[in-house]
Design a protein around this motif. Structure first.
Motif, mmCIF file in Angstrom:
data_model
loop_
_atom_site.group_PDB
_atom_site.id
_atom_site.type_symbol
_atom_site.label_atom_id
_atom_site.label_comp_id
_atom_site.label_asym_id
_atom_site.label_seq_id
_atom_site.Cartn_x
_atom_site.Cartn_y
_atom_site.Cartn_z
ATOM 1 N N THR A 1 3.752 28.157 59.408
ATOM 2 C CA THR A 1 4.255 26.773 59.073
ATOM 3 C C THR A 1 3.495 26.220 57.791
ATOM 4 O OG1 THR A 1 4.521 25.962 61.405
ATOM 5 C CG2 THR A 1 4.358 24.251 59.728
ATOM 6 N N LEU B 1 7.719 21.240 54.454
ATOM 7 C CA LEU B 1 8.727 21.442 53.350
ATOM 8 C C LEU B 1 8.707 20.551 52.225
ATOM 9 C CD1 LEU B 1 11.746 23.142 55.298
ATOM 10 C CD2 LEU B 1 9.795 24.294 54.146
ATOM 11 N N ILE C 1 9.409 21.446 65.051
ATOM 12 C CA ILE C 1 10.564 21.240 63.830
ATOM 13 C C ILE C 1 10.148 20.006 62.712
ATOM 14 C CG2 ILE C 1 12.914 20.274 63.599
ATOM 15 C CD1 ILE C 1 13.605 21.824 66.286
ATOM 16 N N CYS C 2 9.672 18.936 63.203
ATOM 17 C CA CYS C 2 9.111 17.926 62.505
ATOM 18 C C CYS C 2 8.196 17.991 61.767
ATOM 19 C CB CYS C 2 8.987 16.625 63.377
ATOM 20 S SG CYS C 2 10.360 15.551 64.096
ATOM 21 N N SER D 1 9.429 20.372 58.885
ATOM 22 C CA SER D 1 10.331 19.597 57.766
ATOM 23 C C SER D 1 9.322 18.808 57.077
ATOM 24 C CB SER D 1 11.149 18.833 58.437
ATOM 25 O OG SER D 1 12.120 19.252 59.317
#
Length: 438
Positions: A59, A123, A116-117, A120
Motif C-alpha cells: 500500500t 494514491l 480499499i479506502c 485510494s
C-alpha cells in the motif's frame, strides 16, 4: 533574457516558504511509512505477520508507483501556467488525503472496504507528491541565483528527513504516553489528524510566494512551451539527461534514502524484533546526524563539482549497505546490544545518502533548458522515487521471505547502486556553472 541576480535579498523568505510546504508533503507521505508495521494488523489482518507487513508495504508502494503520473500532469502544468499555482494545488491534495486517513475505519469495522479506502487515499497522496517533489527543487533553484547554488538549495533535501523525524517524534511521544491498546485503538490516528494544522500553515505561507524570475521572463516574451512533455522526448540531449537523472541521481538517491531512512526502521522492528522506542530513538539520532552532512555535500559540490560528489556517494552506498545491515544484525543478537554502535552505523549509512542528495536540488534544474525544465525534471525524478525507491521496502522484504534470509533482499539496492555508479562515471557531465536562463 537577462541574467538572474547574483543574490536575491528575499531568498531566505522564499526558501523558508518553499521548504515548509515540502516538509509537509514529506511528513504526510512518510508518516505512512513509519506506521507500516502498525497498519498491518489493522487493515491487513493475517495469520502470517510477514504477509500482513507485505500488504502494508504494498500500500505504501502504491502511492509511490503513481507519483510519475502526478509528475507528468503537474510537471507539465508547471511549465505552462507557472510553478507557484501548482504548489497550492498539490499541497492541498496531499494534506486533505492525509487528514482523511486519520478517520478511516479498520478492517474489523468495515471489512475489505478498509484497505480499499486506505489505498485510494494513498494514491491521492502519490499523485500530489509527484507534482510537489521535484517541482519544488526547480522553483527554489530558479530563485537561488548563480553563486553557491548547491549550498543554498541543499536545504530542500533536509525536508524528507525532517518530515520523517517529525512523524517519528510523534510516535515516540504517543508510545510513551499511551498503552499498546490505546495506541492500536486511536493513537495511530493522531499524526494524520495533526497534518491539518500543518496544511493550514503551509497554505498561508505559500500564498505569499512569488513566481520565479525565469518563468516570468519567459511569460513576458511569449516563450512558454505548449507541449513540454512532447518537446522533452523529441530532443535527444534532453532525453539523455532525463535518463541520467532517472538512473543515477534520482534512483540512486531514492534507493539510499529508503535504505537509510525508511527500511532500517522496518528491518530493526520486524526482522530484528527490536522495540519501537529503541528503533525510533536510533532513527532520530541518525537523522540529526544527516542534516549537517547534506549541507556540507551541497557546499562541496559548489567547490569541486556536482559530478564527483554524486559518484562518490553512489560508490560508498554500494560498499556500505550489506556490511552495515549485517553489523546491525550481529549487534542485535548480543545479550546486551551496543546501541551506540548501532547509532554510529546508521550515521555512517547516511554519508552516501548526503553526498547524492546534497547537490540533487541544483542538479534537477541545471540538467534541463528553462522552457521545459519543470516537466523534464519532475517526471524522471518521480519515476525513480516511485518505481525504484518507493518499491524498495516491498521488494527487499519479499526477497528476504523468498530466500528465507533477513539480508538477501539487500543485494537488490547494492547491485542497483553499483550499476548506477558505472553509468555515472562514464556519462554524467558537470553542471555546476550552468546558466539557468537557457
Amino acid at each position: 533574457m537577462p541574467n538572474p541576480p547574483q543574490t536575491n535579498p528575499s531568498y531566505p523568505k522564499i526558501a523558508t516558504a518553499a521548504c515548509f510546504g515540502t516538509f509537509l508533503e514529506w511528513y504526510d507521505f512518510l508518516t505512512f511509512a513509519t506506521l507500516a508495521v502498525a497498519f498491518a494488523p489493522l487493515f491487513f489482518p493475517s495469520s502470517d505477520p510477514v504477509t500482513g507487513l507485505l500488504a502494508s508495504l504494498a500500500t505504501f508502494g502504491a502511492g509511490m508507483v503513481v507519483r510519475p503520473l502526478g509528475a507528468a500532469f503537474f510537471g507539465s502544468l508547471g511549465d505552462r501556467i507557472g510553478r507557484r499555482p501548482v504548489f497550492l494545488i498539490t499541497i492541498t491534495l496531499m494534506g486533505g488525503a492525509t487528514f482523511a486517513v486519520g478517520f478511516l475505519p479498520t478492517y474489523e469495522q468495515i471489512g475489505i472496504w478498509a484497505p480499499i479506502c486506505l489505498v485510494s487515499l494513498r494514491l491521492l497522496q502519490g499523485l500530489s507528491a509527484g507534482g510537489e517533489i521535484g517541482g519544488s527543487a526547480i522553483y527554489l533553484t530558479e530563485h537561488a541565483g548563480i553563486t553557491n547554488r548547491g549550498l543554498k538549495t541543499s536545504v530542500l533535501q533536509l525536508m524528507g528527513p525532517l518530515g520523517m523525524l517529525a512523524s517519528i517524534l510523534q510516535l515516540v511521544l504517543l508510545n510513551h504516553y499511551l498503552d499498546p491498546e490505546s495506541f492500536k485503538e486511536w493513537g495511530w490516528r493522531v499524526p494524520f489528524w495533526f497534518s491539518i494544522v500543518l496544511l493550514l500553515v503551509a497554505l498561508k505561507v505559500r500564498m505569499t510566494l512569488e513566481e520565479t524570475p525565469i518563468f516570468k521572463a519567459m511569460l513576458a516574451k511569449g516563450e512558454l512551451a505548449k507541449s513540454p512533455l512532447r518537446d522533452n522526448f523529441k530532443d535527444k540531449e534532453t532525453r539523455k539527461q532525463m535518463f541520467l537523472l532517472f538512473f543515477c541521481i534520482s534512483s540512486g538517491g531514492s534507493v539510499l534514502f529508503f535504505c537509510v531512512q525508511v527500511y532500517t526502521g522496518i528491518f530493526m522492528k520486524s526482522a530484528l524484533q527490536m522495540s519501537s522506542q529503541i528503533v525510533d530513538t536510533l532513527t532520530i539520532t541518525a537523522t540529526l546526524g544527516l542534516f549537517p552532512m547534506v549541507i556540507i555535500a551541497g557546499a562541496l559540490s559548489d567547490k569541486i563539482g556536482r559530478r564527483p560528489v554524486v559518484i562518490t556517494g553512489l560508490l560508498l552506498g554500494t560498499i556500505l549497505i550489506q556490511p552495515a545491515y549485517q553489523f546491525l544484525q550481529s549487534l542485535s543478537m548480543q545479550s546486551a546490544p551496543d546501541y551506540f554502535l548501532m547509532s554510529a552505523t546508521l550515521i555512517a549509512l547516511a554519508i552516501p545518502l548526503a553526498l547524492v542528495v546534497g547537490p540533487q536540488t541544483a542538479l534537477l534544474a541545471e540538467l534541463f533548458p528553462a522552457r521545459t525544465r519543470n516537466s523534464a525534471a519532475t517526471l524522471p525524478h518521480n519515476l525513480a522515487a516511485g518505481w525504484i525507491g518507493g518499491l524498495l521496502p516491498l521488494i527487499v522484504t519479499w526477497l528476504n521471505k523468498e530466500f528465507a534470509s533477513q539480508l538477501a533482499g539487500l543485494w537488490y539496492p547494492t547491485i542497483f547502486l553499483a550499476i548506477a555508479s558505472i553509468v555515472a562515471i562514464f556519462y554524467l557531465t558537470e553542471s555546476k556553472d550552468k546558466n539557468l536562463i537557457y
